[in-house]
Design a protein around this motif. Structure first.
Motif, PDB file in Angstrom:
ATOM      1  N   ALA A   2     -69.238 -10.333  -7.768  1.00 15.78           N
ATOM      2  CA  ALA A   2     -70.092 -11.364  -8.361  1.00 15.78           C
ATOM      3  C   ALA A   2     -69.306 -12.159  -9.404  1.00 15.78           C
ATOM      4  O   ALA A   2     -68.386 -11.642 -10.036  1.00 15.78           O
ATOM      5  N   VAL A   3     -69.694 -13.415  -9.575  1.00 15.37           N
ATOM      6  CA  VAL A   3     -68.949 -14.339 -10.432  1.00 15.37           C
ATOM      7  C   VAL A   3     -68.650 -13.742 -11.801  1.00 15.37           C
ATOM      8  O   VAL A   3     -67.533 -13.775 -12.273  1.00 15.37           O
ATOM      9  N   SER A   4     -69.621 -13.180 -12.445  1.00 12.68           N
ATOM     10  CA  SER A   4     -69.372 -12.573 -13.756  1.00 12.68           C
ATOM     11  C   SER A   4     -69.559 -11.062 -13.669  1.00 12.68           C
ATOM     12  O   SER A   4     -69.876 -10.410 -14.646  1.00 12.68           O
ATOM     13  N   GLY A   5     -69.348 -10.519 -12.480  1.00 14.63           N
ATOM     14  CA  GLY A   5     -69.665  -9.117 -12.270  1.00 14.63           C
ATOM     15  C   GLY A   5     -71.161  -9.029 -12.020  1.00 14.63           C
ATOM     16  O   GLY A   5     -71.897  -9.977 -12.262  1.00 14.63           O
ATOM     17  N   GLY A   6     -71.619  -7.942 -11.502  1.00 10.25           N
ATOM     18  CA  GLY A   6     -73.037  -7.817 -11.217  1.00 10.25           C
ATOM     19  C   GLY A   6     -73.610  -6.565 -11.828  1.00 10.25           C
ATOM     20  O   GLY A   6     -72.965  -5.522 -11.840  1.00 10.25           O
ATOM     21  N   ARG A   7     -74.793  -6.702 -12.381  1.00 17.79           N
ATOM     22  CA  ARG A   7     -75.494  -5.567 -12.964  1.00 17.79           C
ATOM     23  C   ARG A   7     -74.645  -4.872 -14.022  1.00 17.79           C
ATOM     24  O   ARG A   7     -74.626  -3.655 -14.130  1.00 17.79           O
ATOM     25  N   GLY A   8     -73.897  -5.668 -14.784  1.00 22.28           N
ATOM     26  CA  GLY A   8     -73.114  -5.124 -15.892  1.00 22.28           C
ATOM     27  C   GLY A   8     -71.716  -4.661 -15.510  1.00 22.28           C
ATOM     28  O   GLY A   8     -70.955  -4.231 -16.375  1.00 22.28           O
ATOM     29  N   LEU A   9     -71.349  -4.743 -14.234  1.00 18.09           N
ATOM     30  CA  LEU A   9     -69.999  -4.359 -13.821  1.00 18.09           C
ATOM     31  C   LEU A   9     -69.062  -5.549 -13.977  1.00 18.09           C
ATOM     32  O   LEU A   9     -69.469  -6.688 -13.766  1.00 18.09           O
ATOM     33  N   PRO A  10     -67.793  -5.306 -14.303  1.00 19.80           N
ATOM     34  CA  PRO A  10     -66.850  -6.417 -14.428  1.00 19.80           C
ATOM     35  C   PRO A  10     -66.463  -6.953 -13.045  1.00 19.80           C
ATOM     36  O   PRO A  10     -66.473  -6.214 -12.063  1.00 19.80           O
ATOM     37  N   GLN A  11     -66.111  -8.237 -12.964  1.00 19.90           N
ATOM     38  CA  GLN A  11     -65.647  -8.790 -11.706  1.00 19.90           C
ATOM     39  C   GLN A  11     -64.283  -8.188 -11.375  1.00 19.90           C
ATOM     40  O   GLN A  11     -63.381  -8.166 -12.208  1.00 19.90           O
ATOM     41  N   ASN A  12     -64.162  -7.651 -10.155  1.00 19.49           N
ATOM     42  CA  ASN A  12     -62.916  -7.012  -9.743  1.00 19.49           C
ATOM     43  C   ASN A  12     -62.841  -7.073  -8.217  1.00 19.49           C
ATOM     44  O   ASN A  12     -63.403  -6.227  -7.522  1.00 19.49           O
ATOM     45  N   TYR A  13     -62.154  -8.097  -7.715  1.00 17.12           N
ATOM     46  CA  TYR A  13     -62.076  -8.284  -6.264  1.00 17.12           C
ATOM     47  C   TYR A  13     -61.312  -7.156  -5.581  1.00 17.12           C
ATOM     48  O   TYR A  13     -61.634  -6.801  -4.445  1.00 17.12           O
ATOM     49  N   ASN A  14     -60.313  -6.587  -6.240  1.00 13.75           N
ATOM     50  CA  ASN A  14     -59.591  -5.472  -5.618  1.00 13.75           C
ATOM     51  C   ASN A  14     -60.531  -4.296  -5.370  1.00 13.75           C
ATOM     52  O   ASN A  14     -60.497  -3.670  -4.308  1.00 13.75           O
ATOM     53  N   LYS A  15     -61.374  -4.004  -6.342  1.00 10.55           N
ATOM     54  CA  LYS A  15     -62.347  -2.916  -6.186  1.00 10.55           C
ATOM     55  C   LYS A  15     -63.379  -3.276  -5.111  1.00 10.55           C
ATOM     56  O   LYS A  15     -63.754  -2.427  -4.302  1.00 10.55           O
ATOM     57  N   ALA A  16     -63.807  -4.548  -5.093  1.00  7.95           N
ATOM     58  CA  ALA A  16     -64.783  -4.985  -4.083  1.00  7.95           C
ATOM     59  C   ALA A  16     -64.203  -4.806  -2.685  1.00  7.95           C
ATOM     60  O   ALA A  16     -64.862  -4.245  -1.801  1.00  7.95           O
ATOM     61  N   ALA A  51     -85.500   0.563 -10.475  1.00  2.00           N
ATOM     62  CA  ALA A  51     -84.691   0.745 -11.684  1.00  2.00           C
ATOM     63  C   ALA A  51     -85.203  -0.193 -12.773  1.00  2.00           C
ATOM     64  O   ALA A  51     -85.608  -1.322 -12.495  1.00  2.00           O
ATOM     65  N   THR A  52     -85.176   0.279 -13.998  1.00  2.94           N
ATOM     66  CA  THR A  52     -85.675  -0.530 -15.113  1.00  2.94           C
ATOM     67  C   THR A  52     -84.552  -1.182 -15.912  1.00  2.94           C
ATOM     68  O   THR A  52     -84.812  -1.940 -16.828  1.00  2.94           O
ATOM     69  N   SER A  53     -83.300  -0.852 -15.572  1.00  2.00           N
ATOM     70  CA  SER A  53     -82.162  -1.458 -16.267  1.00  2.00           C
ATOM     71  C   SER A  53     -80.981  -1.547 -15.308  1.00  2.00           C
ATOM     72  O   SER A  53     -80.967  -0.887 -14.262  1.00  2.00           O
ATOM     73  N   ASP A  54     -79.993  -2.344 -15.682  1.00  3.71           N
ATOM     74  CA  ASP A  54     -78.780  -2.436 -14.872  1.00  3.71           C
ATOM     75  C   ASP A  54     -78.093  -1.087 -14.762  1.00  3.71           C
ATOM     76  O   ASP A  54     -77.646  -0.696 -13.687  1.00  3.71           O
ATOM     77  N   GLY A  55     -78.038  -0.365 -15.861  1.00  2.59           N
ATOM     78  CA  GLY A  55     -77.400   0.951 -15.865  1.00  2.59           C
ATOM     79  C   GLY A  55     -78.085   1.922 -14.918  1.00  2.59           C
ATOM     80  O   GLY A  55     -77.428   2.663 -14.187  1.00  2.59           O
ATOM     81  N   GLU A  56     -79.412   1.913 -14.919  1.00  2.00           N
ATOM     82  CA  GLU A  56     -80.165   2.783 -14.020  1.00  2.00           C
ATOM     83  C   GLU A  56     -79.952   2.380 -12.564  1.00  2.00           C
ATOM     84  O   GLU A  56     -79.795   3.236 -11.691  1.00  2.00           O
ATOM     85  N   PHE A  57     -79.911   1.073 -12.304  1.00  2.00           N
ATOM     86  CA  PHE A  57     -79.653   0.587 -10.955  1.00  2.00           C
ATOM     87  C   PHE A  57     -78.291   1.073 -10.464  1.00  2.00           C
ATOM     88  O   PHE A  57     -78.172   1.605  -9.358  1.00  2.00           O
ATOM     89  N   ILE A  58     -77.262   0.892 -11.280  1.00  2.00           N
ATOM     90  CA  ILE A  58     -75.902   1.307 -10.898  1.00  2.00           C
ATOM     91  C   ILE A  58     -75.835   2.813 -10.704  1.00  2.00           C
ATOM     92  O   ILE A  58     -75.201   3.308  -9.767  1.00  2.00           O
ATOM     93  N   GLU A  59     -76.524   3.561 -11.547  1.00  2.00           N
ATOM     94  CA  GLU A  59     -76.538   5.026 -11.411  1.00  2.00           C
ATOM     95  C   GLU A  59     -77.180   5.440 -10.084  1.00  2.00           C
ATOM     96  O   GLU A  59     -76.644   6.295  -9.366  1.00  2.00           O
ATOM     97  N   MET A  60     -78.299   4.816  -9.723  1.00  2.00           N
ATOM     98  CA  MET A  60     -78.960   5.123  -8.451  1.00  2.00           C
ATOM     99  C   MET A  60     -78.050   4.734  -7.276  1.00  2.00           C
ATOM    100  O   MET A  60     -77.928   5.475  -6.297  1.00  2.00           O
ATOM    101  N   LEU A  61     -77.417   3.579  -7.399  1.00  2.00           N
ATOM    102  CA  LEU A  61     -76.535   3.090  -6.349  1.00  2.00           C
ATOM    103  C   LEU A  61     -75.333   4.020  -6.166  1.00  2.00           C
ATOM    104  O   LEU A  61     -74.962   4.361  -5.042  1.00  2.00           O
TER     105      LEU A  61
END
Length: 193
Positions: free
Chosen positions: A96-110, A65-75
């Motif tokens: 992740a502490v500040s969210g990862g790959r552009g996602l917001p931190q959300n422990y409930n979702k994790a 992936a060349t960007s965070d958005g592309e990584f998340i889309e593939m994932l």
């Protein structure tokens, strides 16, 4: 569950689909490929980089992936296909502490994602849930839930969850139980055990 359930030998580690050797238990020694959903040992990743110089996935030959958005889309494509490791990985991005790959931190979702990954058979997901409950990360600290999820992880084959249960039992003065846990995790390659 019974002690027989808790102390039976865990399933073997999955094999790297390239070299066919068991993948290491430490996350730092293997890599999830979001392109194809395979978990490869870092030895095969390194050999591919030395040999090809193109950084393509050693398994499916897809460029990274060349960007965070592309990584998340593939994932998310792998998540939609019920790939347990992809679901686990996405949960990790939400924790992740500040969210990862552009996602917001959300422990409930994790935790929701890790539960799903655990139900699909990926034991490290249960370890992560136990870890956040033990440390009170994003949730209220709860030793009972932590131990419950460490036990689920250990029964599924997570070596670190098994080691932590040994520490838990030792701290409670149950040395025979602690040693049983450590013998299993040591046999799986956990040096501290």
């Amino acid at each position: 569950w019974t002690d027989e359930d808790l102390f039976k030998q865990p399933p073997p580690n999955e094999e790297c689909p390239i070299c066919m050797l068991p993948n290491p238990f430490r996350a730092a020694d293997k890599t999830f490929q979001e392109c194809c959903g395979k978990v490869l040992c870092n030895g095969c990743i390194y050999a591919n980089q030395v040999e090809n110089k193109r950084q393509l996935c050693p398994f499916c030959k897809t460029p990274p992936a060349t960007s965070d958005g592309e990584f998340i889309e593939m994932l998310k494509k792998r998540v939609d296909a019920d790939n347990a490791v992809a679901i686990y990985t996405l949960g990790g991005k939400y924790s992740a502490v500040s969210g990862g790959r552009g996602l917001p931190q959300n422990y409930n979702k994790a935790i929701e994602l890790w539960l799903r990954a655990g139900e699909l058979g990926y034991a490290p997901a249960y370890y992560n849930i136990g870890y956040v409950y033990y440390n009170g990360e994003g949730v209220e600290r709860d030793d009972k839930k932590a131990k419950y999820y460490f036990e689920l992880g250990a029964m599924g084959g997570d070596v670190i969850a098994r080691h932590n249960l040994g520490i838990w039992e030792a701290n409670a003065g149950n040395m025979k139980r602690a040693v049983k846990h450590w013998m299993i995790s040591a046999a799986a390659g956990h040096d501290d055990s």
